[in-house]
Design a protein around this motif. Structure first.
Motif, PDB file in Angstrom:
ATOM      1  N   LYS A   1      -2.219  -0.470  -4.112  1.00  0.00           N
ATOM      2  CA  LYS A   1      -3.266   0.517  -3.842  1.00  0.00           C
ATOM      3  C   LYS A   1      -2.611   1.750  -3.244  1.00  0.00           C
ATOM      4  O   LYS A   1      -1.680   1.647  -2.450  1.00  0.00           O
TER       5      LYS A   1
ATOM      6  N   TYR B   1       0.837  -1.191   0.000  1.00  0.00           N
ATOM      7  CA  TYR B   1       0.000   0.000   0.000  1.00  0.00           C
ATOM      8  C   TYR B   1       0.873   1.243   0.000  1.00  0.00           C
ATOM      9  O   TYR B   1       1.840   1.324   0.762  1.00  0.00           O
TER      10      TYR B   1
ATOM     11  N   ASN C   1      -9.279  -2.435   4.903  1.00  0.00           N
ATOM     12  CA  ASN C   1      -8.568  -3.404   4.061  1.00  0.00           C
ATOM     13  C   ASN C   1      -8.216  -4.601   4.930  1.00  0.00           C
ATOM     14  O   ASN C   1      -8.156  -4.510   6.139  1.00  0.00           O
TER      15      ASN C   1
ATOM     16  N   ILE D   1       3.463  -1.016   3.947  1.00  0.00           N
ATOM     17  CA  ILE D   1       2.915   0.322   3.734  1.00  0.00           C
ATOM     18  C   ILE D   1       4.095   1.241   3.455  1.00  0.00           C
ATOM     19  O   ILE D   1       5.057   1.294   4.228  1.00  0.00           O
TER      20      ILE D   1
ATOM     21  N   ILE E   1      -6.653   2.543   6.832  1.00  0.00           N
ATOM     22  CA  ILE E   1      -6.232   1.444   5.959  1.00  0.00           C
ATOM     23  C   ILE E   1      -6.488   0.100   6.649  1.00  0.00           C
ATOM     24  O   ILE E   1      -7.007  -0.836   6.041  1.00  0.00           O
TER      25      ILE E   1
END
Length: 189
Positions: free
Chosen positions: A47, A3, A102, A110, A98
């Motif tokens: 994402k 992410y 998710n 991340i 997040i």
């Protein structure tokens, strides 16, 4: 999953601005767009989240929607509300968002980035991700070339041992610690 998280909620008070620094235009485009394009182009980022100033969310949305139409087609980019208390609070709020929205797994990565640091390259992103995969976390750093002096110790400090911490900063989710923002200036303080 990997992410991306761009922190773009700051007002740029040190610059004397009355609007988010992320919305300053350089060469006709807002600076948060420069960082977002780097993340969207990167093949490892699954994402992207952009933490925005809550009072300007419509301006961010308008620009993101424009880019999604012609160059970010099919890319998963989501705007979230940042926190006005500062970078650390915005980071905490974003990670919680997040996590809640998710299916974060312990080894998910991340990659955080301060949108004001423009000219982010694919190499820097890929290196940050590779180090986080190997060691659990990573931060970009630049060895200082300037002379460093400590007034407290009344002496020069060897610049060979001093690095300036920057972003991106990446970590496996299992290493996330929700630290006291009063004592931190970045993810790895």
């Amino acid at each position: 999953m990997i992410y991306g998280l761009i922190l773009a909620a700051g007002l740029g008070t040190r610059l004397g601005l009355n609007r988010p620094k992320a919305l300053i235009k350089i060469d006709g485009s807002e600076i948060f767009i420069d960082s977002a394009c780097a993340f969207v182009r990167n093949k490892q980022i699954d994402k992207l989240f952009i933490a925005c100033h809550p009072g300007y969310i419509n301006e961010y949305k308008k620009r993101v929607d424009e880019f999604k139409k012609w160059s970010w087609k099919g890319k998963n980019v989501e705007l979230i509300l940042g926190d006005l208390k500062g970078r650390q609070e915005s980071l905490k709020k974003s990670i919680e968002y997040i996590k809640k929205n998710n299916n974060l797994k312990p080894d998910d990565i991340i990659v955080t980035h301060d949108c004001a640091r423009i000219n982010l390259t694919d190499k820097i992103l890929n290196d940050s991700i590779a180090v986080a995969k190997k060691h659990g976390y990573a931060t970009a750093a630049i060895q200082l070339k300037d002379s460093i002096y400590s007034f407290k110790e009344n002496k020069y400090i060897s610049r060979e041992q001093v690095y300036q911490i920057q972003t991106p900063q990446s970590f496996m989710f299992k290493y996330w610690k929700n630290k006291d923002s009063e004592k931190s200036t970045d993810l790895f303080s």
